[in-house]
Structure formats: structure tokens, C-alpha cells
Design a protein around this motif. Structure first.
Motif, short mmCIF file in Angstrom:
data_model
loop_
_atom_site.label_atom_id
_atom_site.label_comp_id
_atom_site.label_asym_id
_atom_site.label_seq_id
_atom_site.Cartn_x
_atom_site.Cartn_y
_atom_site.Cartn_z
N UNK A 143 0.86 -1.18 0.00
CA UNK A 143 0.00 0.00 0.00
C UNK A 143 0.90 1.24 0.00
N UNK A 144 0.58 2.17 -0.83
CA UNK A 144 1.26 3.47 -0.84
C UNK A 144 0.23 4.52 -0.43
N UNK A 145 0.37 5.03 0.77
CA UNK A 145 -0.58 6.02 1.28
C UNK A 145 -0.02 7.42 1.12
N UNK A 146 -0.90 8.34 0.77
CA UNK A 146 -0.48 9.73 0.57
C UNK A 146 -1.57 10.67 1.09
N UNK A 147 -1.18 11.91 1.34
CA UNK A 147 -2.12 12.92 1.80
C UNK A 147 -1.97 14.18 0.97
N UNK A 148 -3.09 14.80 0.66
CA UNK A 148 -3.08 16.10 -0.02
C UNK A 148 -3.79 17.08 0.91
N UNK A 149 -3.02 17.92 1.55
CA UNK A 149 -3.55 18.78 2.60
C UNK A 149 -3.77 20.23 2.18
N UNK A 150 -3.36 20.57 0.97
CA UNK A 150 -3.44 21.97 0.54
C UNK A 150 -4.83 22.36 0.04
N UNK A 151 -5.48 21.46 -0.71
CA UNK A 151 -6.74 21.81 -1.37
C UNK A 151 -7.87 20.85 -0.99
N UNK A 152 -7.63 19.54 -1.15
CA UNK A 152 -8.71 18.56 -0.99
C UNK A 152 -8.78 17.93 0.40
N UNK B 163 -2.70 4.03 -2.98
CA UNK B 163 -2.36 3.32 -4.20
C UNK B 163 -1.88 1.92 -3.83
N UNK B 164 -1.90 1.03 -4.81
CA UNK B 164 -1.28 -0.29 -4.63
C UNK B 164 -0.13 -0.38 -5.62
N UNK B 165 1.07 -0.61 -5.09
CA UNK B 165 2.26 -0.63 -5.93
C UNK B 165 3.05 -1.92 -5.68
N UNK B 166 3.95 -2.22 -6.59
CA UNK B 166 4.79 -3.39 -6.40
C UNK B 166 5.88 -3.48 -7.45
N UNK C 38 -9.88 15.87 -9.73
CA UNK C 38 -9.38 17.07 -10.40
C UNK C 38 -7.87 17.15 -10.61
N UNK C 39 -7.10 16.35 -9.91
CA UNK C 39 -5.65 16.54 -9.96
C UNK C 39 -4.84 15.29 -10.25
N UNK C 40 -5.47 14.14 -10.42
CA UNK C 40 -4.70 12.91 -10.60
C UNK C 40 -3.79 12.67 -9.41
N UNK C 41 -4.36 12.71 -8.21
CA UNK C 41 -3.54 12.71 -6.99
C UNK C 41 -2.74 11.42 -6.81
N UNK C 42 -3.31 10.28 -7.23
CA UNK C 42 -2.61 9.02 -7.01
C UNK C 42 -1.31 8.93 -7.76
N UNK C 43 -1.35 9.15 -9.06
CA UNK C 43 -0.12 9.09 -9.85
C UNK C 43 0.81 10.24 -9.50
N UNK C 44 0.24 11.42 -9.22
CA UNK C 44 1.07 12.54 -8.79
C UNK C 44 1.89 12.16 -7.56
N UNK C 45 1.27 11.46 -6.62
CA UNK C 45 1.97 11.06 -5.40
C UNK C 45 3.09 10.06 -5.69
N UNK C 46 2.86 9.14 -6.65
CA UNK C 46 3.94 8.19 -6.97
C UNK C 46 5.14 8.90 -7.56
N UNK C 47 4.89 10.00 -8.26
CA UNK C 47 6.00 10.77 -8.83
C UNK C 47 6.68 11.59 -7.74
N UNK C 48 5.90 12.31 -6.95
CA UNK C 48 6.49 13.21 -5.96
C UNK C 48 7.15 12.45 -4.81
N UNK C 49 6.71 11.22 -4.57
CA UNK C 49 7.34 10.41 -3.52
C UNK C 49 8.49 9.56 -4.07
N UNK C 50 8.81 9.72 -5.34
CA UNK C 50 9.97 9.05 -5.94
C UNK C 50 9.78 7.57 -6.24
N UNK C 51 8.55 7.09 -6.21
CA UNK C 51 8.30 5.65 -6.39
C UNK C 51 8.58 5.20 -7.81
N UNK C 52 8.27 6.05 -8.78
CA UNK C 52 8.38 5.64 -10.19
C UNK C 52 9.57 6.30 -10.89
N UNK C 53 10.48 6.85 -10.14
CA UNK C 53 11.59 7.60 -10.73
C UNK C 53 12.52 6.76 -11.59
#
Length: 403
Positions: free
Chosen positions: A51-60, A66-69, A153-168
């Protein structure tokens, strides 16, 4: 090998898994049950999910999952990212069937998310299972991400995988959105890029007056209407691959006081863009429209705020046709479908924009055929889901197989 693969990717396995996914209600921001189901399915197949958990605290203020592997080979090689979203839009009016029950009619399977994109997630899951069960050793790595909130509105799941470095570490990505269904062309269809898009609001400040003497005021609503019309007439850039962008007024309003000239008004735009069009270009485009409209109101342009700078909008991208991975995916499609895919470019936005423009890796959109996405009586063609799974499997074998 082909006979072994058919043990895992076949009509029965596709219909069974896709039915289960459709019947788990998972509108964006409410994906907990479908994420848990997917995690347990992958765990049972020994595909090492997390499980990849993320939080968006600025707007939503949304807490998402997410589920990653990863599947790692014995030798170094390319990292292939497989991406799909498990959320759907909300149920709309007009359904003639139960949207939360998978209903089969011949080669069609109906249900909310059947096409967009639980079909694509089904194809990825079965391709992963088949690869794990039939391939002993390989080079490189498979990275998968089943994400939440793509339809939001923001594609938060994939955005989080990028910003957390998971898919780099990804070298190439496949997103199994329904390319044929979305582009309105026969399966197989391979999308080598997509338009991007930005959301912005335009505010007008006029002068109030009594409605009995409108000439003493300046109507912000009338000025707003004039600018909307001029903006729609703006000349847009033309991209040789992506075509032209488009302007859609998605909201408008203003005024509201009884018996008064409106001193405030606004409209909101979703502007699809092509390469060469960015925020500065859109700002210039708007104020040129304001000038042509010859209005008196003050005008202010405000781009929609994003959770982060990179997720404020969606940038366009393309994959060059001479890129080596293009040849490999076309070959995989031909091997499965016995025909070359039609090459197209996605007219709207999605997680593929984030991967293609922000990761800057070749990002392919390839998926099933069907109809009525984002509306009533959504359906997918079952045989195209089966073939999508086989194409993904074939691409993994061709790209990661040991010589």
C-alpha cells in the motif's frame, strides 16, 4: 509458452476478474474497497504488493491509497512501469442496466468503469500473473502502480507516486486506458502522446447602477459575455501530431443583486493545449481577447491552484515514432493481433500526461475498445481486454527476456 499463458489470460479469467472490479463501487475519493481487493488479489498471486498512502492537505484534504509493487529480474535491464487507475466517475442518470452490476451481452460487458478503466487494470493484473507464473528469470524490473483519484481534479494518485519518488526509475511506461474506445477507432489503437490542459478563472469588475438606469453603470456580465465570445474565436497553435487545442467554458456567473446592473461576473475555462502552448501563452491569448472585446471592466485571470507546482496543470507530450520502445510495442501488438495498430494521439488528459511530461519517459496509452465512457450504459468489448493483456505480456517478454 503460449499454451501456458492461456492458462492465465483467457475469456473466463478476464470476465471473472473484471466483473469483480466493476461490482466494487469506487468513485474517486472513495476507493478503499477496490484498493484492498486489488492488494489481496496480488498478494494471493505472490506479486509482492504494497500500500502506498499519501495525503493532499493543501486543497482537498484527501488521504488516498495506491497499490504498488515490483518484480525484479536476476540481471540489470530496463524498468517497465505499468499504470492503471481503479477509481471511476460517479454514477450518472440514464442507465438502463444496474451500473454496479456487471452485465454481459455477447462480447460486451456493461457496468460503471467497465471501459474506463477497470478493463485496463484487469489486463495489467492478468499479464502480471502470467509473467510471474511463466517466466523464471529475466533482466530488468517491472514496476506496477494501481492508483486512486485519476478521475478527480488533480490525478492525486499518480502525482503522489511521482512526488514520492516511487516511479523515478522507470524507463518506459504503459497506461492501459482504453485507447480504441476513447479515440473512436478500431482495436488495436496505440496512442503515442496526448494534449495537455489547464483550468483558469476570469473575473470581471464593472460598475453598479440601478437597473432603471443601466447606462449609468457598466455591466460586468455583458463584458464577460463579450470576452467569452472573443476567446472562442482565438487562433490556436497547430501541432503536427496533436492537432489544435480547444477552449471550453465550463462555468459562468455574476451579479445577483435585485434590480441592479451587475458589477461582478466570471467565467471558468478548461483549455486543452498542444506543444508550444503554456501558461504564458494562455495568459497572452486571454488578454488579446479582452483587447478585441473593447470592454470597460477590470479583468483578472486566475489559474486553478494545484496541490503542487508540477500538478497545477497537465502538459502535452508525444513519443517519437523512431524511439526504440515504439518498435517493440508495435511488434508485440502485431504478434497478438495479427495486424498493425492504428497510431493516434489522445485528445484529453490523464495520468499518462504526468508520466510522459514529468518523468520524460516514453509513455504508451494502449487499451480496450468499447463505448459510453463517463456516461450511461458504459461497456467494454471483452475480446479487446483479452488481447490487451496478451500485448502487455508480450511486451514484457520481448523487453525483459533473457537471450
Amino acid at each position: 509458452m503460449q499454451r501456458q499463458v492461456l492458462d492465465y489470460i483467457n475469456e473466463e479469467s478476464v470476465v471473472e476478474l473484471l466483473t469483480k472490479l466493476i461490482e466494487i463501487h469506487s468513485p474517486y475519493f472513495h476507493e478503499e474497497k477496490v484498493m484492498f481487493f486489488t492488494y489481496e488479489w496480488l498478494k494471493e498471486k505472490k506479486l509482492y504488493p504494497q500500500f502506498h498512502e499519501y495525503e493532499e492537505n493543501k486543497i482537498t484534504n484527501f488521504k488516498g491509497t495506491n497499490v504498488i509493487g515490483r518484480l525484479k529480474g536476476k540481471e540489470k535491464g530496463p524498468c517497465i512501469l505499468l499504470n492503471g487507475h481503479l477509481d471511476t466517475v460517479n454514477v450518472c442518470e440514464g442507465w438502463e442496466k444496474d451500473p454496479l452490476k456487471a452485465t454481459r451481452e455477447g462480447n460486451k460487458l456493461y457496468g460503471l468503469g467497465a471501459l474506463d478503466m477497470k478493463s485496463g487494470c484487469t489486463a495489467l493484473l492478468l499479464a502480471l500473473e502470467a509473467f510471474k507464473k511463466t517466466v523464471k528469470d529475466f533482466k530488468g524490473e517491472i514496476l506496477y502502480s494501481f492508483v486512486s483519484d485519476e478521475e478527480g481534479p488533480y490525478g492525486l494518485g499518480t502525482n503522489a507516486t511521482i512526488e514520492d519518488g516511487i516511479v523515478k526509475d522507470a524507463d518506459v511506461a504503459i497506461v492501459t486506458e482504453p485507447s480504441s474506445g476513447f479515440c473512436g477507432v478500431d482495436f488495436p489503437c496505440l496512442c503515442l502522446g496526448a494534449r495537455g490542459g489547464y483550468n483558469y478563472r476570469v473575473e470581471f469588475k464593472g460598475t453598479a447602477a440601478h437597473a432603471a438606469n443601466p447606462e449609468k453603470g457598466n455591466s460586468a456580465i455583458l463584458d464577460c459575455a463579450k470576452v467569452m465570445m472573443e476567446l472562442k474565436n482565438s487562433e490556436m497553435m497547430k501541432d503536427p501530431k496533436l492537432g489544435k487545442g480547444s477552449t471550453c467554458i465550463i462555468e459562468a456567473g455574476g451579479g445577483g443583486q435585485a434590480c441592479s446592473v451587475a458589477d461582478t461576473a466570471f467565467f471558468t475555462v478548461f483549455r486543452h493545449i498542444v506543444r508550444g502552448e503554456d501558461k504564458a501563452y494562455l495568459e497572452k491569448e486571454l488578454y488579446e481577447a479582452v483587447k478585441r472585446a473593447d470592454i470597460k471592466s477590470e479583468v483578472k485571470m486566475i489559474f486553478r491552484e494545484g496541490p503542487s507546482h508540477e500538478s497545477q496543470g497537465f502538459n502535452p507530450y508525444i513519443v517519437e515514432e523512431n524511439q526504440p520502445y515504439v518498435n517493440q510495442i508495435i511488434e508485440s501488438i502485431e504478434n497478438v493481433c495479427n495486424e498493425k495498430p492504428q497510431i493516434a494521439y489522445f485528445s484529453s488528459i490523464g495520468d499518462f500526461n504526468y508520466l510522459g511530461s514529468r518523468l520524460k519517459v516514453p509513455t504508451f496509452v494502449f487499451g480496450a475498445n468499447g463505448g459510453n465512457y463517463h456516461t450511461a450504459n458504459e461497456y467494454v468489448e471483452i475480446d479487446s481486454v483479452i488481447k490487451t493483456a496478451h500485448v502487455v505480456y508480450e511486451f514484457l517478454i520481448n523487453t525483459l527476456g533473457l537471450n
